[in-house]
Write a protein that holds these residues in place. Structure first.
Motif, mmCIF file in Angstrom:
data_model
loop_
_atom_site.group_PDB
_atom_site.id
_atom_site.type_symbol
_atom_site.label_atom_id
_atom_site.label_comp_id
_atom_site.label_asym_id
_atom_site.label_seq_id
_atom_site.Cartn_x
_atom_site.Cartn_y
_atom_site.Cartn_z
ATOM 1 N N GLU A 86 48.747 18.022 10.656
ATOM 2 C CA GLU A 86 49.868 17.131 10.443
ATOM 3 C C GLU A 86 51.205 17.833 10.614
ATOM 4 O O GLU A 86 52.230 17.184 10.569
ATOM 5 C CB GLU A 86 49.795 16.524 9.038
ATOM 6 N N GLU A 87 51.194 19.140 10.798
ATOM 7 C CA GLU A 87 52.467 19.856 10.888
ATOM 8 C C GLU A 87 52.859 20.229 12.313
ATOM 9 O O GLU A 87 53.900 20.827 12.527
ATOM 10 C CB GLU A 87 52.392 21.119 10.016
ATOM 11 N N THR A 88 52.061 19.859 13.315
ATOM 12 C CA THR A 88 52.323 20.246 14.695
ATOM 13 C C THR A 88 52.788 19.043 15.513
ATOM 14 O O THR A 88 52.236 17.959 15.407
ATOM 15 C CB THR A 88 51.049 20.829 15.335
ATOM 16 N N SER A 89 53.790 19.261 16.355
ATOM 17 C CA SER A 89 54.259 18.238 17.299
ATOM 18 C C SER A 89 54.729 18.949 18.558
ATOM 19 O O SER A 89 54.949 20.155 18.557
ATOM 20 C CB SER A 89 55.394 17.412 16.686
ATOM 21 N N GLU A 129 43.371 15.697 11.776
ATOM 22 C CA GLU A 129 42.123 16.333 11.365
ATOM 23 C C GLU A 129 42.189 17.842 11.557
ATOM 24 O O GLU A 129 42.649 18.326 12.585
ATOM 25 C CB GLU A 129 40.953 15.779 12.168
ATOM 26 N N LYS A 130 41.671 18.578 10.554
ATOM 27 C CA LYS A 130 41.596 20.032 10.663
ATOM 28 C C LYS A 130 40.370 20.412 11.476
ATOM 29 O O LYS A 130 39.368 19.701 11.493
ATOM 30 C CB LYS A 130 41.502 20.655 9.273
ATOM 31 N N ASN A 131 40.466 21.544 12.171
ATOM 32 C CA ASN A 131 39.366 22.099 12.967
ATOM 33 C C ASN A 131 38.863 21.134 14.036
ATOM 34 O O ASN A 131 37.687 21.112 14.354
ATOM 35 C CB ASN A 131 38.209 22.530 12.054
ATOM 36 N N ASP A 148 54.511 28.460 10.698
ATOM 37 C CA ASP A 148 53.486 29.499 10.833
ATOM 38 C C ASP A 148 52.649 29.330 12.108
ATOM 39 O O ASP A 148 51.579 29.920 12.235
ATOM 40 C CB ASP A 148 52.577 29.511 9.595
ATOM 41 N N GLY A 149 53.114 28.536 13.063
ATOM 42 C CA GLY A 149 52.383 28.363 14.316
ATOM 43 C C GLY A 149 51.066 27.645 14.088
ATOM 44 O O GLY A 149 50.852 26.991 13.075
ATOM 45 N N ILE A 150 50.157 27.789 15.055
ATOM 46 C CA ILE A 150 48.851 27.131 14.904
ATOM 47 C C ILE A 150 47.709 28.143 15.009
ATOM 48 O O ILE A 150 46.558 27.763 15.142
ATOM 49 C CB ILE A 150 48.671 25.993 15.942
ATOM 50 N N CYS A 151 48.036 29.397 14.926
ATOM 51 C CA CYS A 151 47.005 30.419 15.045
ATOM 52 C C CYS A 151 47.129 31.481 13.958
ATOM 53 O O CYS A 151 48.223 31.789 13.506
ATOM 54 C CB CYS A 151 47.122 31.114 16.408
ATOM 55 N N GLU A 207 42.212 29.247 13.832
ATOM 56 C CA GLU A 207 42.261 29.772 15.197
ATOM 57 C C GLU A 207 42.802 28.725 16.176
ATOM 58 O O GLU A 207 42.245 28.527 17.243
ATOM 59 C CB GLU A 207 40.843 30.200 15.622
ATOM 60 N N GLY A 208 43.848 28.045 15.821
ATOM 61 C CA GLY A 208 44.414 27.017 16.693
ATOM 62 C C GLY A 208 45.048 27.603 17.941
ATOM 63 O O GLY A 208 45.478 28.762 17.973
#
Length: 147
Positions: free
Chosen positions: A1-4, A26-28, A52-55, A60-61
Motif C-alpha cells: 500500500e505504500e508504493t506508487s 497484497e504482500k508478497n 524504505d524502497g521495496i527491497c 525482496e521487492g
C-alpha cells in the motif's frame, strides 16, 4: 500500500500512466502491468511513502521496466523515490505531407499560333487618286421649283 509510480512522456510533459498506493494491497504478490505507448522518450518514477524502497529491509521487492520488448532498467533499493528515463529522442515532429499534389509539368515551348502569319506588305491601291474633278469656288445653280 505504500508504493506508487508514474510514467511521463518526457517530450510532451504529459503523465501517460499512474498507479497509486491503493492499487498494490497484497504482500508478497507479484504485480504485472502492461500497456503499449507510441515511440517517444519516457520517465518512470517509483515512490515509496515509508521511504524504505521495496527491497531488502522488509522483503525482496523489485520493479522492472520493459520497452520495445527489452528490460531497460530494474531495481528495488531506493528511499523515497527513484526515476529513470528511456526511449526515443524528442526530435522535431515529422512534417505533414502537402495538402494537394503538385501539378503536371508545363508543356514544351510555346504552342503553334492559332492563325497563319500575316501576308507580306499590302497590295497596290485599287484605284488612282481622286476620280472626280476638284471642287470649284463658283457657286452652283440654285435649286429649281418643283414642276
Amino acid at each position: 500500500e505504500e508504493t506508487s509510480w508514474t510514467l511521463t512522456n518526457t517530450c510532451t510533459g504529459d503523465e501517460v500512466w499512474t498507479l497509486e498506493r491503493k492499487d498494490y494491497t497484497e504482500k508478497n504478490k507479484e504485480y504485472t502491468e502492461t500497456k503499449c505507448f507510441e515511440p517517444s522518450k519516457y520517465t518512470f518514477e517509483i515512490r515509496d511513502s515509508w521511504g524504505d524502497g521495496i527491497c531488502c529491509d522488509y522483503g525482496e521487492g523489485k520493479y522492472e521496466v520493459m520497452y520495445d520488448g527489452e528490460v531497460v532498467f530494474s531495481g528495488g533499493e531506493f528511499e523515497d523515490s527513484t526515476s529513470e528515463t528511456f526511449g526515443e529522442s524528442c526530435g522535431p515532429p515529422p512534417t505533414k505531407s502537402p495538402s494537394t499534389p503538385p501539378t503536371n509539368t508545363p508543356s514544351n515551348g510555346p504552342t503553334i499560333s492559332p492563325t497563319s502569319f500575316p501576308t507580306s506588305t499590302p497590295t497596290n491601291s485599287p484605284t488612282t487618286s481622286p476620280t472626280t474633278l476638284a471642287p470649284t469656288n463658283a457657286p452652283t445653280l440654285p435649286p429649281t421649283n418643283a414642276p
